[in-house]
Write an enzyme that holds these catalytic residues in place. Structure first.
Site, mmCIF file in Angstrom:
data_model
loop_
_atom_site.group_PDB
_atom_site.id
_atom_site.type_symbol
_atom_site.label_atom_id
_atom_site.label_comp_id
_atom_site.label_asym_id
_atom_site.label_seq_id
_atom_site.Cartn_x
_atom_site.Cartn_y
_atom_site.Cartn_z
ATOM 1 C CG ASN A 8 -6.599 -0.864 1.628
ATOM 2 O OD1 ASN A 8 -5.976 -0.405 0.664
ATOM 3 N ND2 ASN A 8 -5.993 -1.348 2.701
ATOM 4 C CG HIS A 15 -3.068 3.475 2.623
ATOM 5 N ND1 HIS A 15 -3.658 3.072 1.444
ATOM 6 C CD2 HIS A 15 -2.985 2.355 3.403
ATOM 7 C CE1 HIS A 15 -3.920 1.770 1.506
ATOM 8 N NE2 HIS A 15 -3.525 1.321 2.681
ATOM 9 C CB CYS A 52 -0.947 0.003 1.191
ATOM 10 S SG CYS A 52 -1.964 -1.468 1.250
HETATM 11 N N1 ACO Z 1 -17.989 -8.983 10.000
HETATM 12 C C1 ACO Z 1 -18.392 -9.316 11.232
HETATM 13 N N2 ACO Z 1 -17.544 -9.661 12.209
HETATM 14 C C2 ACO Z 1 -16.251 -9.670 11.919
HETATM 15 C C3 ACO Z 1 -15.747 -9.356 10.654
HETATM 16 C C4 ACO Z 1 -16.681 -8.985 9.675
HETATM 17 N N3 ACO Z 1 -16.327 -8.656 8.433
HETATM 18 N N4 ACO Z 1 -14.411 -9.456 10.671
HETATM 19 C C5 ACO Z 1 -14.063 -9.829 11.909
HETATM 20 N N5 ACO Z 1 -15.170 -9.967 12.659
HETATM 21 C C6 ACO Z 1 -15.265 -10.369 14.056
HETATM 22 C C7 ACO Z 1 -14.083 -11.166 14.509
HETATM 23 O O1 ACO Z 1 -14.243 -12.536 14.188
HETATM 24 C C8 ACO Z 1 -14.106 -10.931 15.985
HETATM 25 O O2 ACO Z 1 -15.075 -11.761 16.546
HETATM 26 P P1 ACO Z 1 -14.832 -12.454 17.967
HETATM 27 O O3 ACO Z 1 -14.707 -11.319 18.941
HETATM 28 O O4 ACO Z 1 -16.063 -13.279 18.167
HETATM 29 O O5 ACO Z 1 -13.577 -13.238 17.828
HETATM 30 C C9 ACO Z 1 -14.621 -9.491 16.120
HETATM 31 O O6 ACO Z 1 -15.256 -9.211 14.851
HETATM 32 C C10 ACO Z 1 -13.556 -8.481 16.376
HETATM 33 O O7 ACO Z 1 -12.478 -8.715 15.497
HETATM 34 P P2 ACO Z 1 -11.220 -7.824 15.526
HETATM 35 O O8 ACO Z 1 -10.245 -8.317 14.503
HETATM 36 O O9 ACO Z 1 -10.737 -7.638 16.925
HETATM 37 O O10 ACO Z 1 -11.856 -6.417 15.046
HETATM 38 P P3 ACO Z 1 -11.198 -5.021 15.009
HETATM 39 O O11 ACO Z 1 -11.988 -4.075 15.816
HETATM 40 O O12 ACO Z 1 -9.717 -5.052 15.232
HETATM 41 O O13 ACO Z 1 -11.431 -4.595 13.496
HETATM 42 C C11 ACO Z 1 -10.168 -4.427 11.479
HETATM 43 C C12 ACO Z 1 -10.816 -5.371 12.476
HETATM 44 C C13 ACO Z 1 -11.241 -3.593 10.847
HETATM 45 C C14 ACO Z 1 -9.500 -5.277 10.431
HETATM 46 C C15 ACO Z 1 -9.152 -3.526 12.208
HETATM 47 O O14 ACO Z 1 -8.299 -4.287 13.029
HETATM 48 C C16 ACO Z 1 -8.315 -2.764 11.253
HETATM 49 O O15 ACO Z 1 -8.807 -1.957 10.492
HETATM 50 N N6 ACO Z 1 -7.018 -2.959 11.285
HETATM 51 C C17 ACO Z 1 -6.136 -2.326 10.318
HETATM 52 C C18 ACO Z 1 -6.188 -3.158 9.115
HETATM 53 C C19 ACO Z 1 -5.661 -2.443 7.951
HETATM 54 O O16 ACO Z 1 -5.668 -1.253 7.845
HETATM 55 N N7 ACO Z 1 -5.191 -3.219 7.072
HETATM 56 C C20 ACO Z 1 -4.589 -2.656 5.967
HETATM 57 C C21 ACO Z 1 -4.510 -3.714 4.980
HETATM 58 S S1 ACO Z 1 -3.310 -3.513 3.870
HETATM 59 C C22 ACO Z 1 -2.780 -2.030 4.010
HETATM 60 O O17 ACO Z 1 -3.427 -1.124 3.644
HETATM 61 C C23 ACO Z 1 -1.515 -1.831 4.600
#
Ligand code: ACO
Length: 323
Positions: free
Chosen positions: A280, A250, A111
């Site tokens: 993204n 980003h 990214c």
């Molecule tokens: N729908 C419903 N529930 C979901 C989903 C979904 N799509 N995805 C995960 N969950 C659930 C999980 O299973 C978990 O359930 P549990 O508590 O029963 O185990 C719960 O939601 C919480 O999951 P977390 O992973 O803790 O959720 P979080 O609040 O951290 O949000 C997210 C996840 C959105 C991915 C966040 O961590 C994030 O944005 N992180 C940064 C990711 C990012 O920017 N990546 C970039 C990718 S590449 C790049 O650009 C560099």
């Protein structure tokens, strides 16, 4: 010599996939995706690949810059989803455009790819190696997403953004400061294992890798590193943060941008967002957003913009530009 952006363009595939559409294939909901990420829909390619999207964005950037394919002497594409092992996306784009005078190659920084490409083009321009560059961020992440994994598949979209940049003698415009960083020790928090075929010496057969991510680790890394590299670019240029009109960040997650805004003590109206419509798109998010700002007439000569991103690697970087 300073490198100045003289045209922008972008392209996304026609097919829009909403959160409700995704709720039909994995256990998720519009409410969960919007609240956690700010994403409402994304564009997913049903055929055209990275090089096609990159070339379409490039055509629009060249049209907006008023340059012909023969004027281009450098093509850099920030991408991690080239359509083939080789040739590079940049060479494919060169062929599609007929940019016969250019040298082209891809830059792999996930990214952060567009920022790395922009900063590399600036260095090449300062060295005298080129004068007119096409710099593209393009990714087709939908083909490396595991569509059964709800924790990643809701986050990404496909697209491409491009700028044409040219060397200029004036100090009144252009790239004023830049920095980049990487930390391979943290590589495993965000990766896509290679799609290898093995060879006659290995036991391994073909392997298909998909994106895997430790979301919260990426979140913590982003909200620490992005403000750091922004503050470094400001310090290196001697610019005051209040002088920056827009922080073009980003688009990975609305909440990441909000946290960055809070750390920098900058209001959200100076952090334009379009993640709601695109998700993204990896290397494409920054140039797509820049193109939207440009086409909406929100950029005027002299405006100072801070471009900054982060990605797999881990990688991060910033470019401070004067429009
Ligand atoms: N729908 C419903 N529930 C979901 C989903 C979904 N799509 N995805 C995960 N969950 C659930 C999980 O299973 C978990 O359930 P549990 O508590 O029963 O185990 C719960 O939601 C919480 O999951 P977390 O992973 O803790 O959720 P979080 O609040 O951290 O949000 C997210 C996840 C959105 C991915 C966040 O961590 C994030 O944005 N992180 C940064 C990711 C990012 O920017 N990546 C970039 C990718 S590449 C790049 O650009 C560099």
């Amino acid at each position: 010599m300073r490198m100045r952006i003289i045209g922008t363009g972008s392209y996304v595939p026609g097919r829009t996939v909403t959160n409700d559409d995704l709720a039909k294939i994995v256990e998720t909901s519009d409410e969960w995706i919007r609240t956690r990420t700010g994403i409402g829909s994304r564009h997913i390619s049903d055929g055209p690949g990275t090089a096609f999207m990159a070339a379409e964005a490039a055509k629009k950037a060249m049209e907006s810059a008023g340059v012909e394919p023969e004027d281009i002497d450098l093509i850099l594409v920030g991408t991690t989803t080239a359509d083939h092992c080789f040739p590079s996306t940049a060479c494919e784009v060169q062929g599609m455009l007929g940019a016969v005078r250019a040298v082209g190659y891809d830059i792999s920084a996930a990214c952060s790819g567009f920022i790395f490409a922009l900063n590399t083009a600036d260095a090449l321009m300062k060295s005298g190696a080129c004068r007119t560059a096409l710099i593209i961020g393009a990714d087709n992440l939908s083909k490396i997403v595991d569509w059964t994994d709800r924790s990643t598949c809701v986050l990404f979209g496909d697209g491409a953004g491009a700028v044409v940049a040219q060397g200029c003698e004036s100090e009144e415009a252009g790239l004023m400061a830049m920095n980049m960083g990487s930390d391979g020790r943290k590589a495993s928090v965000l990766e896509c294992q290679s799609r290898t075929m093995g060879n006659f010496l290995t036991e391994k057969g073909p392997e298909l890798g998909y994106i895997t991510m430790e979301g919260q680790e990426v979140f913590k890394f982003a909200v620490k590193k992005v403000p750091e590299c922004i503050l470094k670019a400001l310090a290196d240029s001697g610019e005051d943060i209040e002088e920056i009109k827009y922080f073009v960040l980003h688009q990975a997650n609305y909440r990441i941008c909000e946290s960055i805004a809070k750390r920098l003590k900058v209001p959200m109206d100076r952090i334009p967002m379009n993640i709601e419509r695109y998700g993204n798109t990896s290397g494409a998010t920054i140039p797509v957003l820049l193109d939207e700002l440009n086409r909406e007439g929100k950029l005027t000569p002299g405006d100072k913009l801070m471009l900054a991103g982060f990605g797999a690697g881990l990688t991060w970087g910033a470019s401070l530009i004067r429009w």
